[in-house]
Design a protein around this motif. Structure first.
Motif, PDB file in Angstrom:
ATOM      1  N   GLN A  52      35.988  51.867  37.425  1.00  0.00           N
ATOM      2  CA  GLN A  52      36.461  52.979  36.594  1.00  0.00           C
ATOM      3  C   GLN A  52      37.234  53.992  37.446  1.00  0.00           C
ATOM      4  O   GLN A  52      38.291  54.484  37.027  1.00  0.00           O
ATOM      5  N   GLU A  53      36.704  54.286  38.620  1.00  0.00           N
ATOM      6  CA  GLU A  53      37.369  55.264  39.481  1.00  0.00           C
ATOM      7  C   GLU A  53      38.701  54.724  40.014  1.00  0.00           C
ATOM      8  O   GLU A  53      39.683  55.466  40.108  1.00  0.00           O
ATOM      9  N   GLN A  54      38.740  53.445  40.340  1.00  0.00           N
ATOM     10  CA  GLN A  54      40.004  52.866  40.805  1.00  0.00           C
ATOM     11  C   GLN A  54      41.069  52.931  39.711  1.00  0.00           C
ATOM     12  O   GLN A  54      42.233  53.257  39.993  1.00  0.00           O
ATOM     13  N   GLU A  55      40.694  52.661  38.483  1.00  0.00           N
ATOM     14  CA  GLU A  55      41.668  52.751  37.391  1.00  0.00           C
ATOM     15  C   GLU A  55      42.112  54.198  37.199  1.00  0.00           C
ATOM     16  O   GLU A  55      43.282  54.459  36.921  1.00  0.00           O
ATOM     17  N   TRP A  56      41.195  55.128  37.355  1.00  0.00           N
ATOM     18  CA  TRP A  56      41.535  56.554  37.268  1.00  0.00           C
ATOM     19  C   TRP A  56      42.530  56.937  38.361  1.00  0.00           C
ATOM     20  O   TRP A  56      43.483  57.687  38.117  1.00  0.00           O
ATOM     21  N   TRP A  78      31.249  51.768  38.049  1.00  0.00           N
ATOM     22  CA  TRP A  78      31.913  53.053  38.264  1.00  0.00           C
ATOM     23  C   TRP A  78      33.010  52.964  39.316  1.00  0.00           C
ATOM     24  O   TRP A  78      33.998  53.712  39.268  1.00  0.00           O
ATOM     25  N   THR A  85      45.883  55.760  37.424  1.00  0.00           N
ATOM     26  CA  THR A  85      46.449  56.654  36.418  1.00  0.00           C
ATOM     27  C   THR A  85      47.012  57.912  37.076  1.00  0.00           C
ATOM     28  O   THR A  85      48.122  58.356  36.753  1.00  0.00           O
ATOM     29  N   ALA A  86      46.249  58.488  38.012  1.00  0.00           N
ATOM     30  CA  ALA A  86      46.727  59.665  38.731  1.00  0.00           C
ATOM     31  C   ALA A  86      48.022  59.354  39.484  1.00  0.00           C
ATOM     32  O   ALA A  86      48.958  60.163  39.496  1.00  0.00           O
ATOM     33  N   SER A 134      40.719  64.316  33.099  1.00  0.00           N
ATOM     34  CA  SER A 134      42.092  63.817  33.144  1.00  0.00           C
ATOM     35  C   SER A 134      42.749  64.229  34.454  1.00  0.00           C
ATOM     36  O   SER A 134      42.599  65.372  34.890  1.00  0.00           O
ATOM     37  N   PRO A 135      43.482  63.327  35.107  1.00  0.00           N
ATOM     38  CA  PRO A 135      44.225  63.726  36.309  1.00  0.00           C
ATOM     39  C   PRO A 135      45.195  64.875  36.045  1.00  0.00           C
ATOM     40  O   PRO A 135      45.551  65.602  36.969  1.00  0.00           O
ATOM     41  N   PRO A 187      32.245  60.872  32.566  1.00  0.00           N
ATOM     42  CA  PRO A 187      33.618  60.415  32.805  1.00  0.00           C
ATOM     43  C   PRO A 187      34.440  61.405  33.601  1.00  0.00           C
ATOM     44  O   PRO A 187      34.249  62.627  33.519  1.00  0.00           O
ATOM     45  N   LEU A 188      35.362  60.872  34.396  1.00  0.00           N
ATOM     46  CA  LEU A 188      36.238  61.712  35.200  1.00  0.00           C
ATOM     47  C   LEU A 188      37.180  62.510  34.307  1.00  0.00           C
ATOM     48  O   LEU A 188      37.642  62.011  33.278  1.00  0.00           O
TER      49      LEU A 188
END
Length: 228
Positions: free
Chosen positions: A69-73, A66, A76-77, A41-42, A38-39
């Motif tokens: 998942q990365e787009q949602e991350w 993935w 969030t950032a 936290s931003p 998992p990435l």
């Protein structure tokens, strides 16, 4: 300053971009996604750099999990106000995550290519290394910073900067690409890989300088967003 590089292939690195962040005093870390899990936290970064990938943002195969998942991350950032520098696939991911659209380009764009900037002090005209077959229709509110006959080549939105080309690129990158199968891609497209390597070596000093301008632009974009 903490700069976090997200890359998607073992052979990739932030190259000239990471070097320039370090030159400006940043601590640069990297995370191979999804291989490393998992990435982070931003909140662990003051600036995020998203690199390229062989995948397409619009892929519907195994990579879809993935990619989403990365787009949602990235969203969030964005909500946290963490600036993002998206490079090639990273630019397309940022574009799609924030409401833009990714479309198939008129043709595959390969090799050292010029772009047409609105302001060459913000985005130098190049040449820049290119390897992609998708393009960005930027989100509402984005400012187009450069384009060419293939479409949008750079845009900004809030604290973020997205570039379709590869400012991190040096001869070591090209060697790794060739070993990973890109030599055959260039041959199919009628390009001489050995001539491209020679051009890459010749471009390195100026390419490093252009990367420095781009990092300065990314940092200035982030500062302007905070002031507003």
């Amino acid at each position: 300053m903490r700069a976090m590089v997200i890359h998607h292939h073992l052979g990739d690195s932030g190259g000239f971009i990471s070097d320039e962040f370090r030159r400006k005093g940043a601590e640069v870390t990297s995370h191979l996604f999804p291989h490393d899990g998992p990435l982070p936290s931003p909140q662990d970064a003051d600036h995020v750099i998203i690199l390229g990938a062989a995948a397409s943002v619009n892929d519907e195969g195994p990579a879809r999990i993935w990619i989403e998942q990365e787009q949602e991350w990235l969203r969030t950032a964005d909500r946290m106000g963490v600036p993002i520098l998206g490079i090639c696939f990273g630019a397309q991911m940022l574009c799609a995550a924030l409401g833009g659209e990714i479309v198939t380009a008129p043709r595959r764009e390969l090799g050292w290519t010029m772009v047409e900037p609105v302001d060459s002090a913000v985005i130098p005209p190049g040449p820049w290394m290119q390897l992609h077959s998708d393009g960005c229709l930027p989100p509402p509110g984005a400012r187009i910073l450069a384009r060419n006959d293939m479409g949008v080549q750079a845009f900004s939105l809030g604290p973020h900067l997205a570039v379709q080309f590869h400012p991190e690129f040096d001869k070591a990158h090209l060697h790794r690409w060739m070993e990973g199968g890109v030599r055959e891609v260039f041959l199919r497209e009628g390009q001489d890989p050995d001539a491209l390597l020679s051009q890459t070596i010749a471009e390195e000093p100026e390419a490093r300088a252009r990367a420095g301008v781009l990092v300065a632009t990314a940092l200035a974009q982030a500062r302007r967003s905070v002031i507003r």
